[in-house]
Scaffold this active site. Structure first.
Site, PDB file in Angstrom:
ATOM      1  N   LYS A  10      48.469 -15.981 -15.054  1.00  0.00           N
ATOM      2  CA  LYS A  10      47.283 -16.842 -15.191  1.00  0.00           C
ATOM      3  C   LYS A  10      46.273 -16.211 -16.154  1.00  0.00           C
ATOM      4  O   LYS A  10      45.815 -16.852 -17.088  1.00  0.00           O
ATOM      5  CB  LYS A  10      46.630 -17.022 -13.814  1.00  0.00           C
ATOM      6  CG  LYS A  10      45.254 -17.642 -13.862  1.00  0.00           C
ATOM      7  CD  LYS A  10      44.649 -17.834 -12.490  1.00  0.00           C
ATOM      8  CE  LYS A  10      43.734 -16.721 -12.048  1.00  0.00           C
ATOM      9  NZ  LYS A  10      42.461 -16.603 -12.765  1.00  0.00           N
ATOM     10  N   ASN A  11      45.964 -14.939 -15.911  1.00  0.00           N
ATOM     11  CA  ASN A  11      44.895 -14.311 -16.693  1.00  0.00           C
ATOM     12  C   ASN A  11      45.306 -14.010 -18.133  1.00  0.00           C
ATOM     13  O   ASN A  11      44.457 -13.702 -18.966  1.00  0.00           O
ATOM     14  CB  ASN A  11      44.416 -13.023 -16.006  1.00  0.00           C
ATOM     15  CG  ASN A  11      43.612 -13.328 -14.764  1.00  0.00           C
ATOM     16  OD1 ASN A  11      43.320 -14.490 -14.467  1.00  0.00           O
ATOM     17  ND2 ASN A  11      43.250 -12.298 -14.023  1.00  0.00           N
ATOM     18  N   CYS A 104      29.213 -17.164  -8.660  1.00  0.00           N
ATOM     19  CA  CYS A 104      30.447 -17.727  -8.137  1.00  0.00           C
ATOM     20  C   CYS A 104      30.856 -16.978  -6.891  1.00  0.00           C
ATOM     21  O   CYS A 104      30.166 -16.084  -6.428  1.00  0.00           O
ATOM     22  CB  CYS A 104      31.566 -17.743  -9.173  1.00  0.00           C
ATOM     23  SG  CYS A 104      32.523 -16.251  -9.234  1.00  0.00           S
ATOM     24  N   ARG A 109      28.940 -12.815 -11.859  1.00  0.00           N
ATOM     25  CA  ARG A 109      29.673 -13.094 -13.108  1.00  0.00           C
ATOM     26  C   ARG A 109      28.767 -13.411 -14.303  1.00  0.00           C
ATOM     27  O   ARG A 109      28.843 -14.495 -14.883  1.00  0.00           O
ATOM     28  CB  ARG A 109      30.659 -14.265 -12.928  1.00  0.00           C
ATOM     29  CG  ARG A 109      31.621 -14.152 -11.776  1.00  0.00           C
ATOM     30  CD  ARG A 109      32.844 -13.476 -11.914  1.00  0.00           C
ATOM     31  NE  ARG A 109      33.996 -13.531 -12.663  1.00  0.00           N
ATOM     32  CZ  ARG A 109      35.168 -14.077 -12.334  1.00  0.00           C
ATOM     33  NH1 ARG A 109      35.269 -14.853 -11.322  1.00  0.00           N
ATOM     34  NH2 ARG A 109      36.223 -13.884 -13.049  1.00  0.00           N
ATOM     35  N   ASP A 292      41.792  -7.560  -8.275  1.00  0.00           N
ATOM     36  CA  ASP A 292      42.473  -8.788  -7.848  1.00  0.00           C
ATOM     37  C   ASP A 292      43.540  -8.534  -6.770  1.00  0.00           C
ATOM     38  O   ASP A 292      44.112  -9.480  -6.231  1.00  0.00           O
ATOM     39  CB  ASP A 292      43.125  -9.488  -9.052  1.00  0.00           C
ATOM     40  CG  ASP A 292      42.098 -10.187  -9.927  1.00  0.00           C
ATOM     41  OD1 ASP A 292      40.924 -10.248  -9.534  1.00  0.00           O
ATOM     42  OD2 ASP A 292      42.475 -10.683 -11.014  1.00  0.00           O
ATOM     43  N   ARG A 384      44.637 -22.541  -7.527  1.00  0.00           N
ATOM     44  CA  ARG A 384      44.126 -22.178  -8.860  1.00  0.00           C
ATOM     45  C   ARG A 384      45.038 -21.154  -9.523  1.00  0.00           C
ATOM     46  O   ARG A 384      45.090 -21.084 -10.754  1.00  0.00           O
ATOM     47  CB  ARG A 384      42.741 -21.551  -8.729  1.00  0.00           C
ATOM     48  CG  ARG A 384      41.606 -22.533  -8.545  1.00  0.00           C
ATOM     49  CD  ARG A 384      40.292 -21.799  -8.563  1.00  0.00           C
ATOM     50  NE  ARG A 384      40.325 -20.799  -9.622  1.00  0.00           N
ATOM     51  CZ  ARG A 384      39.605 -19.681  -9.640  1.00  0.00           C
ATOM     52  NH1 ARG A 384      38.792 -19.415  -8.655  1.00  0.00           N
ATOM     53  NH2 ARG A 384      39.691 -18.830 -10.643  1.00  0.00           N
TER      54      ARG A 384
END
Ligand code: UD1
Length: 403
Positions: A10-11, A104, A109, A292, A384
């Site tokens: 994803k990243n 968030c 962020r 993460d 997500r």
């Protein structure tokens, strides 16, 4: 034993999709994960005038005509990393208009480093309320030292500088594998970048980029999540299509926790009897332990034989899931950056709510480790970032269903 095919990262995929805006043509992306964040990124591209095709194997992004510089407010709010589009739009069109991403679920962020880097390249920035307008006639290469190796700021700087005049040097750059992936993608379109993966990145501006076909790297966080799930539940798993090099710190910790691990470049094998030892973890920029993966490790450690200490050094609000874990009988005390995790014998079932992506995945892990049936809400957060989560877990023997 079950096997899991790890999806594309994803990243890595998100900045690569943003980077496609820099080319007046079509790029083919392979191994792009089909997840909610990618869908949002593609929505933004379409809004800007790009055409997106998908033939199951590959994603084709036709960015020949980009007609807008405005990132829609609703999509900006849906996914904070949409700010990465800004660097690409500035590089392509000399302008970008977007709303401030704001706070968030895992922390404030801010994007001050991104904006400072743009300014150093000659970009004029106007901020009114939460709206930001960036404009530049000609981007000029510059030298910048980031005050922290921010992944997003490093990527935005790379995106803005590929087509700039002259050389850009980014000191104290983030060193994550996703940065290397972005460099490789940009270079495959004719960019001249080197140094990604080290502290200093050099970007020699070029006049124009060209079409390419590119494969996104495997998702090290998805891979690590399955390793933690099996570590906590007990059992065996073989991960396919993984880059084990990107998971060295994660593997080192799992071994310390009494998991047996076998590694080859593209596979990882893990065996656990769920008799885990406690450990000490400090999240750090890559190659340190990834933030993460923090919640998935805390969850596995909640049944370790002894007390573990975890320190979250990257984001200030990344322990929200702990309250839910405690409903399941976990004994965790959070004080500032540190979580003290006192291992219990077994977690028990509960009704729990996911409040962010990785914390949500950790709650799925907890539910699988627990006795009885647990119900988890807030699944859109998890969608997500995890492709086919229930399908992959079912292959591993989990009893899980989505409603
Ligand atoms: C990326 C990842 C995310 C991961 C994080 C850290 C993507 C899409 N997301 O997020 O999954 O958890 O890296 O590995 O790749 N900061 C500032 N000012 C800025 C930018 C960042 O103060 O302008 C701070 C942040 O608040 C945070 C720290 O720097 O405390 C790290 O953030 P950063 O590396 O930028 O994370 P992201 O790129 O947002």
């Amino acid at each position: 034993m079950g096997e899991v095919d790890v999806s594309g990262s994803k990243n890595a995929a998100l900045p690569v999709i943003a980077a496609s805006l820099l080319n007046k043509g079509t790029v083919e992306l392979k191994n792009c994960p089909q997840i909610r964040d990618v869908t949002v990124m593609l929505e933004i591209l379409k809004h800007l005038g790009a055409k997106v095709y998908d033939n199951q194997q590959s994603l084709f992004l036709d960015t020949s005509e980009i007609t807008s510089c405005v990132i829609p407010e609703n999509l900006m709010h849906e996914m904070r990393s949409s700010v990465m589009i800004a660097g690409a739009l500035i590089g392509r069109k000399g302008c970008a208009k977007f709303t401030y991403p704001g706070g968030c679920e895992i922390g404030s962020r801010p994007i001050n480093m991104h904006l400072k880097a743009f300014q150093k390249m000659g970009v004029e920035i106007n901020e009114t309320n939460d709206k930001i307008e960036c404009k530049v006639q000609k981007l000029i290469g510059t030298k910048i030292t980031l005050s922290f190796p921010s992944v997003g700021a490093t990527e935005n700087m790379m995106l803005a500088s590929v087509l700039a005049e002259g050389e850009t040097v980014i000191h104290n750059a983030a060193r994550e594998p996703e940065i290397v992936c972005l460099q490789n993608f940009l270079n495959s379109m004719g960019g001249r970048i080197c140094g990604a993966g080290s502290h200093t990145i050099f970007v020699q501006g070029v006049k124009v980029l060209h079409d390419t076909s590119f494969e996104v790297i495997p998702d090290r966080i998805e891979a690590g999540t399955y390793l933690c799930m099996v570590a906590g539940c007990g059992g065996e798993v073989k991960l396919n299509h993984v880059n084990s090099n990107h998971l060295q710190e994660v593997i080192r910790q799992l071994k310390k926790m009494n998991c047996q691990i076998g590694v080859s470049p593209k596979h990882i094998f893990l065996k656990s009897n769920a008799n885990l030892y406690p450990t000490i973890i400090k999240t750090m920029p890559y190659p340190g332990f990834p933030t993460d993966m923090q919640s998935q490790f805390v969850t596995a450690l909640s049944i370790a034989k002894g007390t573990s200490y975890v320190m979250e050094n990257i984001f200030e609000n990344r322990y929200k899931y702990v309250k839910e874990l405690m409903k399941m009988g976990a004994q965790i005390v959070v004080q500032g950056k540190t979580a003290m995790v006192r291992g219990v014998k077994k977690l028990k079932n509960a009704q729990i709510e996911a409040k962010d992506l990785r914390g949500g995945a950790a709650l799925v892990e907890a539910a699988l480790m627990a006795e009885g049936i647990s119900t988890i809400t807030g699944i859109p957060y998890i969608e997500r970032g995890y492709e086919n989560l229930t399908k992959k877990l079912t292959i591993l023997g989990a009893k899980i269903k989505e409603e």
